[in-house]
Design a protein around this motif. Structure first.
Motif, PDB file in Angstrom:
ATOM      1  N   TRP B   7       4.507  17.032   3.590  1.00  0.00           N
ATOM      2  CA  TRP B   7       3.932  16.394   2.739  1.00  0.00           C
ATOM      3  C   TRP B   7       4.976  15.188   1.983  1.00  0.00           C
ATOM      4  CZ3 TRP B   7      -0.915  15.867   2.262  1.00  0.00           C
ATOM      5  CH2 TRP B   7      -1.663  16.759   2.427  1.00  0.00           C
ATOM      6  N   ARG B   8       6.125  15.832   2.087  1.00  0.00           N
ATOM      7  CA  ARG B   8       6.979  15.003   1.435  1.00  0.00           C
ATOM      8  C   ARG B   8       7.256  13.654   2.506  1.00  0.00           C
ATOM      9  NH1 ARG B   8      12.615  14.315   2.095  1.00  0.00           N
ATOM     10  NH2 ARG B   8      13.727  13.421   0.284  1.00  0.00           N
ATOM     11  N   LEU B   9       7.266  14.017   3.904  1.00  0.00           N
ATOM     12  CA  LEU B   9       7.494  12.984   4.706  1.00  0.00           C
ATOM     13  C   LEU B   9       6.229  11.962   4.806  1.00  0.00           C
ATOM     14  CD1 LEU B   9       9.122  12.590   7.479  1.00  0.00           C
ATOM     15  CD2 LEU B   9       7.038  13.529   8.517  1.00  0.00           C
ATOM     16  N   LEU B  10       4.923  12.634   4.568  1.00  0.00           N
ATOM     17  CA  LEU B  10       3.825  11.654   4.314  1.00  0.00           C
ATOM     18  C   LEU B  10       3.818  10.868   3.475  1.00  0.00           C
ATOM     19  CD1 LEU B  10       1.605  11.862   6.688  1.00  0.00           C
ATOM     20  CD2 LEU B  10       0.160  13.021   4.698  1.00  0.00           C
ATOM     21  N   VAL B  11       4.170  11.471   2.302  1.00  0.00           N
ATOM     22  CA  VAL B  11       4.159  10.624   0.746  1.00  0.00           C
ATOM     23  C   VAL B  11       5.099   9.571   0.907  1.00  0.00           C
ATOM     24  CG1 VAL B  11       4.913  10.490  -1.476  1.00  0.00           C
ATOM     25  CG2 VAL B  11       3.440  12.259  -0.602  1.00  0.00           C
ATOM     26  N   PHE B  12       6.498   9.575   1.643  1.00  0.00           N
ATOM     27  CA  PHE B  12       7.296   8.831   1.607  1.00  0.00           C
ATOM     28  C   PHE B  12       7.216   7.843   2.733  1.00  0.00           C
ATOM     29  CE2 PHE B  12      10.317  11.062  -0.671  1.00  0.00           C
ATOM     30  CZ  PHE B  12      11.102  10.200  -1.353  1.00  0.00           C
ATOM     31  N   VAL B  13       6.544   8.080   3.878  1.00  0.00           N
ATOM     32  CA  VAL B  13       6.269   7.061   4.863  1.00  0.00           C
ATOM     33  C   VAL B  13       4.880   6.177   4.222  1.00  0.00           C
ATOM     34  CG1 VAL B  13       4.915   6.618   7.070  1.00  0.00           C
ATOM     35  CG2 VAL B  13       6.889   8.226   7.135  1.00  0.00           C
ATOM     36  N   ALA B  14       4.080   6.611   3.573  1.00  0.00           N
ATOM     37  CA  ALA B  14       2.981   5.932   2.812  1.00  0.00           C
ATOM     38  C   ALA B  14       3.652   5.058   1.876  1.00  0.00           C
ATOM     39  CB  ALA B  14       1.925   6.584   2.448  1.00  0.00           C
ATOM     40  N   GLY B  15       4.508   5.732   0.960  1.00  0.00           N
ATOM     41  CA  GLY B  15       5.022   4.826  -0.074  1.00  0.00           C
ATOM     42  C   GLY B  15       5.856   3.561   0.397  1.00  0.00           C
ATOM     43  N   ILE B  16       6.710   3.874   1.444  1.00  0.00           N
ATOM     44  CA  ILE B  16       7.749   2.752   1.926  1.00  0.00           C
ATOM     45  C   ILE B  16       6.834   1.746   2.668  1.00  0.00           C
ATOM     46  CG2 ILE B  16       9.223   2.123   3.712  1.00  0.00           C
ATOM     47  CD1 ILE B  16      10.531   4.950   3.433  1.00  0.00           C
ATOM     48  N   ILE B  17       5.690   2.056   3.433  1.00  0.00           N
ATOM     49  CA  ILE B  17       4.939   1.084   3.812  1.00  0.00           C
ATOM     50  C   ILE B  17       4.148   0.283   2.771  1.00  0.00           C
ATOM     51  CG2 ILE B  17       2.849   0.732   5.577  1.00  0.00           C
ATOM     52  CD1 ILE B  17       4.049   2.888   7.222  1.00  0.00           C
ATOM     53  N   ALA B  18       3.704   0.764   1.856  1.00  0.00           N
ATOM     54  CA  ALA B  18       2.906   0.361   0.716  1.00  0.00           C
ATOM     55  C   ALA B  18       3.835  -0.586   0.073  1.00  0.00           C
ATOM     56  CB  ALA B  18       2.197   1.171  -0.322  1.00  0.00           C
ATOM     57  N   PHE B  19       5.122  -0.321  -0.282  1.00  0.00           N
ATOM     58  CA  PHE B  19       6.071  -1.185  -0.941  1.00  0.00           C
ATOM     59  C   PHE B  19       6.430  -2.219  -0.212  1.00  0.00           C
ATOM     60  CE2 PHE B  19      10.688  -2.015  -1.799  1.00  0.00           C
ATOM     61  CZ  PHE B  19      10.678  -2.020  -3.209  1.00  0.00           C
ATOM     62  N   ILE B  20       6.679  -2.155   1.084  1.00  0.00           N
ATOM     63  CA  ILE B  20       6.997  -3.240   1.873  1.00  0.00           C
ATOM     64  C   ILE B  20       5.859  -4.387   1.817  1.00  0.00           C
ATOM     65  CG2 ILE B  20       7.339  -4.217   4.332  1.00  0.00           C
ATOM     66  CD1 ILE B  20       8.874  -1.777   4.827  1.00  0.00           C
ATOM     67  N   ALA B  21       4.655  -3.706   2.012  1.00  0.00           N
ATOM     68  CA  ALA B  21       3.370  -4.462   2.123  1.00  0.00           C
ATOM     69  C   ALA B  21       3.249  -5.271   0.762  1.00  0.00           C
ATOM     70  CB  ALA B  21       2.121  -4.068   2.500  1.00  0.00           C
ATOM     71  N   LEU B  22       3.197  -4.609  -0.310  1.00  0.00           N
ATOM     72  CA  LEU B  22       3.102  -5.175  -1.628  1.00  0.00           C
ATOM     73  C   LEU B  22       4.065  -6.314  -1.870  1.00  0.00           C
ATOM     74  CD1 LEU B  22       1.876  -2.294  -4.142  1.00  0.00           C
ATOM     75  CD2 LEU B  22       0.701  -4.745  -3.454  1.00  0.00           C
ATOM     76  N   ASN B  23       5.373  -5.951  -1.637  1.00  0.00           N
ATOM     77  CA  ASN B  23       6.389  -6.918  -1.651  1.00  0.00           C
ATOM     78  C   ASN B  23       6.452  -8.043  -0.843  1.00  0.00           C
ATOM     79  OD1 ASN B  23       8.720  -6.413  -3.618  1.00  0.00           O
ATOM     80  ND2 ASN B  23       8.486  -4.275  -2.753  1.00  0.00           N
ATOM     81  N   ALA B  24       5.893  -7.796   0.295  1.00  0.00           N
ATOM     82  CA  ALA B  24       5.853  -8.970   1.306  1.00  0.00           C
ATOM     83  C   ALA B  24       4.753  -9.865   0.777  1.00  0.00           C
ATOM     84  CB  ALA B  24       5.472  -8.801   2.548  1.00  0.00           C
ATOM     85  N   ALA B  25       3.566  -9.473   0.174  1.00  0.00           N
ATOM     86  CA  ALA B  25       2.731 -10.379  -0.482  1.00  0.00           C
ATOM     87  C   ALA B  25       2.900 -10.867  -1.605  1.00  0.00           C
ATOM     88  CB  ALA B  25       1.383  -9.433  -0.766  1.00  0.00           C
ATOM     89  N   TYR B  26       3.708 -10.290  -2.391  1.00  0.00           N
ATOM     90  CA  TYR B  26       3.884 -10.733  -3.902  1.00  0.00           C
ATOM     91  C   TYR B  26       5.483 -11.624  -4.122  1.00  0.00           C
ATOM     92  CZ  TYR B  26      -0.257  -9.824  -5.836  1.00  0.00           C
ATOM     93  OH  TYR B  26      -1.786  -9.882  -6.311  1.00  0.00           O
ATOM     94  N   LEU B  27       6.268 -11.208  -3.124  1.00  0.00           N
ATOM     95  CA  LEU B  27       7.279 -12.272  -3.040  1.00  0.00           C
ATOM     96  C   LEU B  27       6.972 -13.509  -2.447  1.00  0.00           C
ATOM     97  CD1 LEU B  27      10.170  -9.762  -1.608  1.00  0.00           C
ATOM     98  CD2 LEU B  27      10.001 -10.539  -3.894  1.00  0.00           C
ATOM     99  N   VAL B  28       5.804 -13.712  -1.464  1.00  0.00           N
ATOM    100  CA  VAL B  28       5.400 -14.806  -1.046  1.00  0.00           C
ATOM    101  C   VAL B  28       4.860 -15.664  -2.362  1.00  0.00           C
ATOM    102  CG1 VAL B  28       3.925 -16.229   0.275  1.00  0.00           C
ATOM    103  CG2 VAL B  28       4.942 -14.255   1.220  1.00  0.00           C
ATOM    104  N   TRP B  29       4.029 -15.008  -2.973  1.00  0.00           N
ATOM    105  CA  TRP B  29       3.672 -15.640  -4.234  1.00  0.00           C
ATOM    106  C   TRP B  29       4.716 -16.024  -5.066  1.00  0.00           C
ATOM    107  CZ3 TRP B  29       4.317 -13.967  -9.253  1.00  0.00           C
ATOM    108  CH2 TRP B  29       3.747 -14.612 -10.498  1.00  0.00           C
ATOM    109  N   LEU B  30       5.762 -15.100  -5.292  1.00  0.00           N
ATOM    110  CA  LEU B  30       7.031 -15.496  -5.971  1.00  0.00           C
ATOM    111  C   LEU B  30       7.748 -16.626  -5.570  1.00  0.00           C
ATOM    112  CD1 LEU B  30       8.674 -14.502  -8.725  1.00  0.00           C
ATOM    113  CD2 LEU B  30      10.050 -13.520  -6.940  1.00  0.00           C
TER     114      LEU B  30
END
Lengths: 165, 333
Positions: B7-30
């Motif tokens: 579960w830890r693995l799953l949570v971290f993989v999903a978390g990291i990918i979500a973090f990267i995608a959200l950051n890529a989107a909003y860093l472009v906005w920034l």
């Protein structure tokens, strides 16, 4: 051209289509590409005073593969026409074209009997969505053209239309 | 909260990918906002409040755009290349400690692993350019590779200096060593460290192909660089990879020099401080991008071979001397 040219899907969902249209209308990336003096006005539209960035359309992509809208800004000479045509063909769907200025609409001041060098209007080469008259059009007119294109994509207008006094 | 291993693995993989995608989107906005304000414009403001829905519209547009595979490209390389840029970036996030507990894998050679994956990223750019079968893309890929090779050397020499100081490659331990106030951060460890930080930061700019070192995407010469032939999400994935690499570069600078998740005042949790420092550095990256013009290729390589490498070697030697000689002089063991 625009929506009619898209390949029709077997199943369509109206709300999803609306969402796609909204997304496309709000991120119209133009091509970094100008043919004549209208391109100067296009640059002015992107710069500080008029700021095309407000509508999310300031991402002038240098590669036609990443563009959504081609702003034909200037006179298309017959020598240049194959290059312009190639750029249009290289853009992936969905794509739109704005003909900016009198030369791109109809050849403008270069139409006279016996002229041999000018293509009389961008629509002789490929379908055009929005025509912006002017010689050259002011930056406000180009912004209005972009808004007009947004209206064409989504079916409703962003701001109320300003009537001439 | 303790989770069992899968579960830890799953949570971290999903978390990291979500973090990267959200950051890529909003860093472009920034980025677009910062660019606007630096050029005395407003930037995106019509799509949602403050233009906050702009990344959403861009994402929808990119995903619904035709994925064009031009004639004559190498189909396998062409499709794999964007992933080769994004996946190493995702992998590098595994060892980055966001706070004392918030780290996916606290391994002892974390620093080495990140630089190993950073080299794979260069491979992605090269294959993208090569597979496109486009002369501009190939020239751009060659430039990107020569630039990355040139700047990896001073960067790694600086990192070796840091390892000599810290005696560990475990990123979390490096941060723990910087506990206490601001003066305990490694950037103030000795008078040479601010220079080392500057070298590291310049190199991380060049490694991520950011302006003023974005020779790989010089529009006036090379159309759009190695992603000239990529449309829609192929281009989008390249961009996500670029922004993920910026976050990693700034994150590493934060961890190595600016105290990572250590907070100078003892308020707010660690991840808050880590992100605050990282976003400050990212803002500096954007600030530099929209302030300085692009360098030339020889200027870029001269900067690396004639200035950064000699200086980083000097710092390495002086730090070694300080570690070995200083105890002899003062009599401490």
């Amino acid at each position: 051209m625009g929506k009619e040219s898209l390949q029709s899907a077997i199943i369509r969902f109206a709300p999803l289509d609306k969402l796609l249209d909204l997304g496309r209308a709000n991120s119209l990336w133009p091509m970094t590409f100008g043919l004549a003096c209208c391109a100067i006005e296009m640059m002015a539209t992107g710069a500080a005073r008029f700021d095309l960035a407000r509508f999310g359309a300031e991402v002038f992509r240098p590669s036609p593969r990443q563009c959504d809208v081609m702003i034909v800004a200037g006179t298309i000479s017959k020598k240049m026409a194959p290059a312009v045509q190639t750029l249009y063909d290289q853009m992936p769907e969905p794509k739109w074209v704005i003909a900016m200025g009198n030369c791109a609409i109809s050849g403008g001041p270069f139409v006279f009997e016996g002229q041999y060098g000018i293509v009389e209007g961008a629509d002789k080469l490929f379908p055009v969505d929005v025509f912006i008259p002017g010689c050259p059009p002011r930056p406000e007119a180009l912004i209005e053209g972009i808004l007009e294109l947004e209206e064409k994509v989504t079916g409703h207008r962003r701001w109320p239309r300003v009537e001439a006094v | 909260m303790i989770l069992s291993e899968p579960w830890r693995l799953l949570v971290f993989v999903a978390g990291i990918i979500a973090f990267i995608a959200l950051n890529a989107a909003y860093l472009v906005w920034l980025e677009r906002k910062v660019a606007g304000h630096i050029q005395r414009r407003i930037g995106p403001k019509e799509v949602g409040p403050f233009g906050l829905l702009q990344p959403l519209a861009d994402g929808i547009k990119l995903m619904s755009k035709q994925l064009l595979v031009p004639k004559g490209v190498d189909p396998l390389l062409f499709k794999v290349a964007p992933l080769l840029v994004l996946v190493p970036a995702v992998m590098s996030f595994v060892t980055i400690p966001f706070s004392e507990k918030l780290v996916a894998r606290n391994i002892d050679i974390g620093l080495l692993m990140i630089f190993a994956f950073a080299s794979v990223n260069v491979m992605g750019l090269l294959l993208g350019g090569w597979g496109s079968n486009n002369k501009y893309a190939v020239i751009s890929a060659a430039r990107a590779v020569s630039q990355n090779v040139a700047y990896e050397i001073p960067m790694l020499i600086t990192v070796v200096t840091m390892i000599m100081l810290t005696h560990t490659m475990n990123l979390n331990e490096i941060v723990i060593q910087q506990a206490g106030g601001v003066w305990n951060w490694h950037i103030f460890a000795n008078p040479l460290m601010p220079i080392a930080f500057l070298i590291f930061f310049i190199c991380s700019l060049a490694e991520t192909n950011r302006a003023p070192f974005d020779l790989g995407e010089a529009e006036s010469e090379l159309i759009a660089g190695f992603h000239t032939e990529y449309s829609g999400m192929g281009f989008g994935v390249f961009f996500m990879g670029e922004y993920a690499n910026i976050i990693i570069g700034c994150g590493l600078a934060t961890i190595l020099f600016l105290g990572g998740w250590q907070c100078p005042f003892g308020i707010l949790p660690g991840w808050w401080w880590f992100l605050a420092k990282v976003y400050f550095l990212i803002f500096c990256v954007m600030w530099i991008r929209w302030t300085y013009p692009r360098t030339t290729l020889w200027g870029l390589l001269n900067l690396s071979w004639k200035i950064l490498i000699p200086f980083s070697l000097l710092i390495l030697l002086l730090t070694g001397a300080m570690i070995k000689v200083w105890p002899l002089i003062t009599g401490a063991s």
